[in-house]
Design a protein around this motif. Structure first.
Motif, PDB file in Angstrom:
ATOM      1  N   ILE A   1    -108.065 -51.782  32.505  1.00 47.35           N
ATOM      2  CA  ILE A   1    -107.477 -52.467  31.356  1.00 47.35           C
ATOM      3  C   ILE A   1    -105.999 -52.702  31.643  1.00 47.35           C
ATOM      4  O   ILE A   1    -105.302 -51.801  32.098  1.00 47.35           O
ATOM      5  CB  ILE A   1    -107.621 -51.627  30.082  1.00 47.35           C
ATOM      6  N   GLU A   2    -105.556 -53.891  31.370  1.00 48.57           N
ATOM      7  CA  GLU A   2    -104.148 -54.193  31.578  1.00 48.57           C
ATOM      8  C   GLU A   2    -103.317 -53.407  30.571  1.00 48.57           C
ATOM      9  O   GLU A   2    -103.748 -53.144  29.451  1.00 48.57           O
ATOM     10  CB  GLU A   2    -103.914 -55.691  31.419  1.00 48.57           C
TER      11      GLU A   2
ATOM     12  N   TYR B   1    -100.686 -54.028  28.691  1.00 52.63           N
ATOM     13  CA  TYR B   1    -100.370 -54.617  27.388  1.00 52.63           C
ATOM     14  C   TYR B   1    -101.590 -54.623  26.464  1.00 52.63           C
ATOM     15  O   TYR B   1    -101.470 -54.437  25.254  1.00 52.63           O
ATOM     16  CB  TYR B   1     -99.765 -56.023  27.538  1.00 52.63           C
ATOM     17  N   LYS B   2    -102.797 -54.832  27.031  1.00 55.07           N
ATOM     18  CA  LYS B   2    -104.009 -54.811  26.204  1.00 55.07           C
ATOM     19  C   LYS B   2    -104.264 -53.404  25.673  1.00 55.07           C
ATOM     20  O   LYS B   2    -104.627 -53.224  24.513  1.00 55.07           O
ATOM     21  CB  LYS B   2    -105.221 -55.293  27.013  1.00 55.07           C
TER      22      LYS B   2
ATOM     23  N   ASN C   1    -101.745 -52.697  22.920  1.00 53.37           N
ATOM     24  CA  ASN C   1    -102.101 -53.435  21.705  1.00 53.37           C
ATOM     25  C   ASN C   1    -103.280 -52.774  20.979  1.00 53.37           C
ATOM     26  O   ASN C   1    -103.282 -52.668  19.753  1.00 53.37           O
ATOM     27  CB  ASN C   1    -102.440 -54.890  22.020  1.00 53.37           C
ATOM     28  N   ASN C   2    -104.274 -52.369  21.756  1.00 54.31           N
ATOM     29  CA  ASN C   2    -105.431 -51.705  21.158  1.00 54.31           C
ATOM     30  C   ASN C   2    -105.038 -50.372  20.526  1.00 54.31           C
ATOM     31  O   ASN C   2    -105.516 -50.024  19.450  1.00 54.31           O
ATOM     32  CB  ASN C   2    -106.536 -51.490  22.192  1.00 54.31           C
TER      33      ASN C   2
END
Length: 97
Positions: A3-4, A6-7, A10-11
């Motif tokens: 998973i990147e 930033y993702k 955000n999550n």
């Protein structure tokens, strides 16, 4: 699976917001007009009294209460006033002895 960053952030932020909302709703559950309310079980634990003792306090008019259907509730301010009265009563008894 990767998973990147930033993702993931955000999550996690989204999850934290949801958890905060759930906590807010849970805390609001036990409030009436901005004041905390307690039920019989809460007070039995807090004051180390039986349900029968609480009923006696209600019947004697010593502890004000609200009844909604079959459920009995106590306002925090009334409970604190009852506790303060008990403390004052104990002090008075100790002063006379």
């Amino acid at each position: 699976m990767e998973i990147e960053d930033y993702k993931f952030e955000n999550n996690m932020e989204s999850l934290n917001k949801r958890l905060d909302e759930i906590l807010r709703l849970l805390k609001a559950k036990n409030r009436l007009n901005g004041e905390t309310i307690y039920d019989n079980q809460d007070l039995c634990v807090m004051l180390k009294l039986s349900k029968r003792s609480l009923q006696r306090l209600r019947s004697l008019g010593i502890l004000p209460y609200l009844q909604i259907g079959q459920k009995t509730f106590y306002l925090e301010s009334d409970v604190m006033e009852y506790i303060q009265n008990q403390i004052d009563k104990k002090k008075t008894l100790n002063d006379t002895v």
